[in-house]
Design a protein around this motif. Structure first.
Motif, PDB file in Angstrom:
ATOM      1  N   ASN A  64       0.772  -1.387   0.027  1.00  0.00           N
ATOM      2  CA  ASN A  64      -0.017   0.027  -0.214  1.00  0.00           C
ATOM      3  C   ASN A  64       0.838   1.315   0.109  1.00  0.00           C
ATOM      4  N   ASN A  67       2.287   1.795  -3.479  1.00  0.00           N
ATOM      5  CA  ASN A  67       1.239   2.188  -4.460  1.00  0.00           C
ATOM      6  C   ASN A  67       0.877   3.707  -4.176  1.00  0.00           C
ATOM      7  N   ALA A  68       0.882   4.096  -2.770  1.00  0.00           N
ATOM      8  CA  ALA A  68       0.650   5.280  -2.658  1.00  0.00           C
ATOM      9  C   ALA A  68       1.855   6.315  -3.222  1.00  0.00           C
ATOM     10  N   ARG A  70       3.638   5.686  -5.637  1.00  0.00           N
ATOM     11  CA  ARG A  70       3.643   5.643  -7.140  1.00  0.00           C
ATOM     12  C   ARG A  70       2.629   6.380  -7.872  1.00  0.00           C
ATOM     13  N   TYR A  71       1.297   6.474  -6.976  1.00  0.00           N
ATOM     14  CA  TYR A  71       0.360   6.979  -7.551  1.00  0.00           C
ATOM     15  C   TYR A  71      -0.176   8.330  -7.099  1.00  0.00           C
ATOM     16  N   ASP A  72       0.086   8.634  -5.935  1.00  0.00           N
ATOM     17  CA  ASP A  72      -0.391   9.702  -5.034  1.00  0.00           C
ATOM     18  C   ASP A  72       0.582  10.836  -4.886  1.00  0.00           C
ATOM     19  N   PRO A  73       0.497  11.975  -5.536  1.00  0.00           N
ATOM     20  CA  PRO A  73       1.633  13.061  -5.554  1.00  0.00           C
ATOM     21  C   PRO A  73       1.662  13.599  -3.923  1.00  0.00           C
TER      22      PRO A  73
END
Length: 106
Positions: A64, A67-68, A70-73
């Motif tokens: 998690n 992924n955060a 990678r995809y959450d600026p």
């Protein structure tokens, strides 16, 4: 015609019973180490299953986090601010240092 052998018949039955009892006792003594080994292995399996569950939870948390990042600026920005003290242009960074428990005076 039935012949009464008296004490010999009773002794024969007693010997057969004692041999049967000795056989069961021998089997119990023979299998006792295997039973104990089985019990130890079952405890080890339970311990390893619990460890696997903990590691799975840790893996999910790490996944998690990955992924955060990678995809959450906003997650990347928070990490940069917390770990490396980065700031946006025009912002002032104020750092607070943790005082150890040995430095406290009563």
């Amino acid at each position: 015609m039935q012949v009464d052998l008296g004490i010999w018949e009773k002794l024969t039955r007693l010997v057969i019973f004692l041999l049967f009892l000795a056989g069961i006792l021998g089997l119990a003594v023979w299998y006792l180490p295997l039973i104990r080994q089985n019990e130890r292995m079952r405890k080890q399996i339970l311990r390893l299953d619990a460890q696997i569950q903990r590691e799975d939870e840790t893996g999910k948390q790490l996944w998690n986090s990955i992924n955060a990042l990678r995809y959450d600026p906003k997650a990347v920005e928070r990490l940069a601010r917390e770990r490396w003290g980065y700031a946006k242009p025009g912002e002032t960074v104020i750092r607070f240092e943790d005082r150890g428990t040995n430095n406290l005076r009563h």
